[in-house]
Design a protein around this motif. Structure first.
Motif, PDB file in Angstrom:
ATOM      1  N   SER A  34      25.780  35.047   4.268  1.00  0.00           N
ATOM      2  CA  SER A  34      25.890  35.323   5.704  1.00  0.00           C
ATOM      3  C   SER A  34      24.612  35.991   6.225  1.00  0.00           C
ATOM      4  N   GLY A  35      24.082  35.428   7.300  1.00  0.00           N
ATOM      5  CA  GLY A  35      22.831  35.931   7.851  1.00  0.00           C
ATOM      6  C   GLY A  35      21.615  35.169   7.342  1.00  0.00           C
ATOM      7  N   ARG A  77      15.408  41.786   2.464  1.00  0.00           N
ATOM      8  CA  ARG A  77      16.035  43.093   2.297  1.00  0.00           C
ATOM      9  C   ARG A  77      17.143  43.309   3.335  1.00  0.00           C
ATOM     10  N   PRO A  78      18.368  43.335   2.908  1.00  0.00           N
ATOM     11  CA  PRO A  78      19.444  43.457   3.900  1.00  0.00           C
ATOM     12  C   PRO A  78      19.497  44.856   4.512  1.00  0.00           C
ATOM     13  N   ASN A  79      20.035  44.907   5.683  1.00  0.00           N
ATOM     14  CA  ASN A  79      20.269  46.191   6.340  1.00  0.00           C
ATOM     15  C   ASN A  79      21.604  46.729   5.824  1.00  0.00           C
ATOM     16  N   GLU A 185       4.352  41.003   3.341  1.00  0.00           N
ATOM     17  CA  GLU A 185       4.077  40.064   4.429  1.00  0.00           C
ATOM     18  C   GLU A 185       4.187  38.610   4.016  1.00  0.00           C
ATOM     19  N   GLY A 186       4.157  38.331   2.729  1.00  0.00           N
ATOM     20  CA  GLY A 186       4.276  36.953   2.271  1.00  0.00           C
ATOM     21  C   GLY A 186       2.936  36.244   2.174  1.00  0.00           C
ATOM     22  N   THR A 187       2.956  35.133   1.422  1.00  0.00           N
ATOM     23  CA  THR A 187       1.705  34.434   1.100  1.00  0.00           C
ATOM     24  C   THR A 187       1.018  33.864   2.339  1.00  0.00           C
ATOM     25  N   ASP A 188       1.791  33.244   3.229  1.00  0.00           N
ATOM     26  CA  ASP A 188       1.167  32.586   4.381  1.00  0.00           C
ATOM     27  C   ASP A 188       0.377  33.572   5.226  1.00  0.00           C
TER      28      ASP A 188
ATOM     29  N   GLU B 198       9.257  41.514   9.470  1.00  0.00           N
ATOM     30  CA  GLU B 198      10.589  41.322  10.024  1.00  0.00           C
ATOM     31  C   GLU B 198      11.430  42.588   9.855  1.00  0.00           C
ATOM     32  N   ASP B 199      12.370  42.766  10.750  1.00  0.00           N
ATOM     33  CA  ASP B 199      13.268  43.915  10.664  1.00  0.00           C
ATOM     34  C   ASP B 199      13.968  43.996   9.306  1.00  0.00           C
ATOM     35  N   GLU B 200      14.269  42.818   8.723  1.00  0.00           N
ATOM     36  CA  GLU B 200      14.968  42.828   7.434  1.00  0.00           C
ATOM     37  C   GLU B 200      14.144  43.517   6.362  1.00  0.00           C
TER      38      GLU B 200
END
Lengths: 279, 279
Positions: A34-35, A77-79, A185-188, B198-200
């Motif tokens: 979910s999400g 990362r979930p809230n 931030e990720g690769t891109d 991102e907020d996550e």
């Protein structure tokens, strides 16, 4: 063949695994989180459940008869304050919170351990879809030069250290200098900032040079999150003026290999798999 | 007092050192490096020379009677094909090229060694301007909370490892997660990308949280390049939604301390100096 469950986040990986399973005729059931519901997985038997519903998940896995489980896809990362927990999830919460403080992977390791304790066979994405992995050596493009090999080696060593510290999987090295390091931030986005570096740092040049390396964390639970390379990775590397990309043999997944090959041919970017013992 | 020579690149640091020397009445001569001429140094006795003119530099140092030398300021990786070398510079070139491959600092270490061999007293920026350094403890703002202290500790450890690998000096940690790592892009641009997460990942929150830590590389030649904090660092940290900044005691230079204090007060960002033995 055992029936396979994919516990799925977003992205190409769970879709590639589902397609590979269908291709070889393996029964399949998808649990979208979910999400993080990946639209393309609606083409398969599927349902959606919350990330905190571990008890419900185990009940459903038994009900639909899945013995084999693979976790795949992007779950940011979930809230924690938004998560709805069932009883079993609530019992796990203290361990999960503790794990989450020590990094991304730790959280999912708790879930894997719980599934294994219930007798499920938790397999790696590359076991669920072996056609996505890479063997040692050149995959696409031209053989790296001596200078490019030196950059690949240095980047592989740095990436290994970054992984050991649970920072990230990737870095860019050019002429022996670490230009950029990937954290959250990720690769891109890391590749996107290479062109913003001043000429004095990047070096003014018309020829592509420097390499991106992605590598699994040594401490990484490989059943969760091998580095992935897709067509967009090739594109962004080319736009950053890089000569090529290095991955660890058996330590990366190629998503949409045919399209990756086409982009490598179009852009001149090489894709090379170095041996696992490079460090 | 010995007469001081500042071999100067760009930025606040050489200017702060020159002002401090003038303040205490020390004789001073500035050598601006060609291509990196800091405008504000024109207010002092000065000349400009090329980065490859080591022989000429040594001759001039003797001529103007400087016995003490400090290297300070930003000198971006030079384009070696553009450098004009005198005879002494040419003799050093093989060592310099070799050193440059192993990282930024190595290049300047060669120059320091050469000056010392000639009998000059090469001193650190913080010796030339002790008022710029920081002692242990809180410098500005409110004491960090327990959670902020935990982030500071983790960031200090990561920054130490990044330095050991000669990657960079800084990183941002929030709730135990390494959000960003600084390589060649510099601190300001690293801070600039925190808000793009991102907020996550970053976590949605109205309250500032997470910390920036800057720390010297353990392998760093401290006489060259201690991390610096200026008013803009405070501003960018505030804009990135961070709670505070950590530096190593005696391991950072504050440029324009009064203005830093005002910005900390305005933004609520704390500035904290942790002990050198944190790791």
């Amino acid at each position: 063949m055992k029936k396979l469950a994919i516990i799925a986040g977003l992205g190409d990986l769970p879709v590639s695994i589902a397609l590979a399973a269908r291709e070889r005729g393996q029964d399949l059931h998808v649990f979208r989180l979910s999400g993080f519901e990946e639209k393309r997985l609606e083409a398969f038997d599927h349902e959606t459940l919350g990330i905190g519903q571990i008890g419900h998940l185990i009940k459903r896995l038994k009900k639909v008869g899945c013995e084999q489980v693979v976790l795949a896809g992007i779950v940011k990362r979930p809230n924690f304050s938004d998560i709805k927990l069932d009883i079993r999830g609530a019992k796990l919460l203290p361990r999960v919170l503790k794990a989450a403080r020590s990094g991304d992977d730790a959280l999912l390791r708790v879930i894997v351990a719980e599934l294994e304790a219930e007798g499920f066979d938790v397999i790696a994405a590359e076991s669920a879809a072996q056609e996505l992995t890479v063997g040692e050596g050149l995959i696409f493009g031209q053989d790296p030069s001596e200078a490019e090999l030196a950059d690949l080696r240095k980047a592989a060593r740095i990436a290994s250290e970054l992984g050991r510290l649970d920072i990230g999987q990737g870095c860019v090295v050019c002429d022996g200098l670490v230009l950029a390091v990937e954290a959250q931030e990720g690769t891109d986005r890391m590749l996107g900032r290479i062109n913003e570096l001043e000429d004095e740092i990047r070096g003014a040049s018309t020829a592509p040079r420097g390499v991106l390396v992605k590598r699994p964390k040594p401490i990484q639970e490989r059943r969760i999150d091998l580095p992935t390379i897709g067509p967009m990775t090739i594109q962004k590397a080319a736009e950053a003026g890089l000569a090529g990309i290095g991955v660890e043999a058996k330590g990366a997944l190629l998503l949409n290999r045919d399209e990756i090959g086409r982009r490598c041919a179009d852009t001149g970017v090489f894709l090379f798999a170095f041996p696992k013992n490079w460090s």
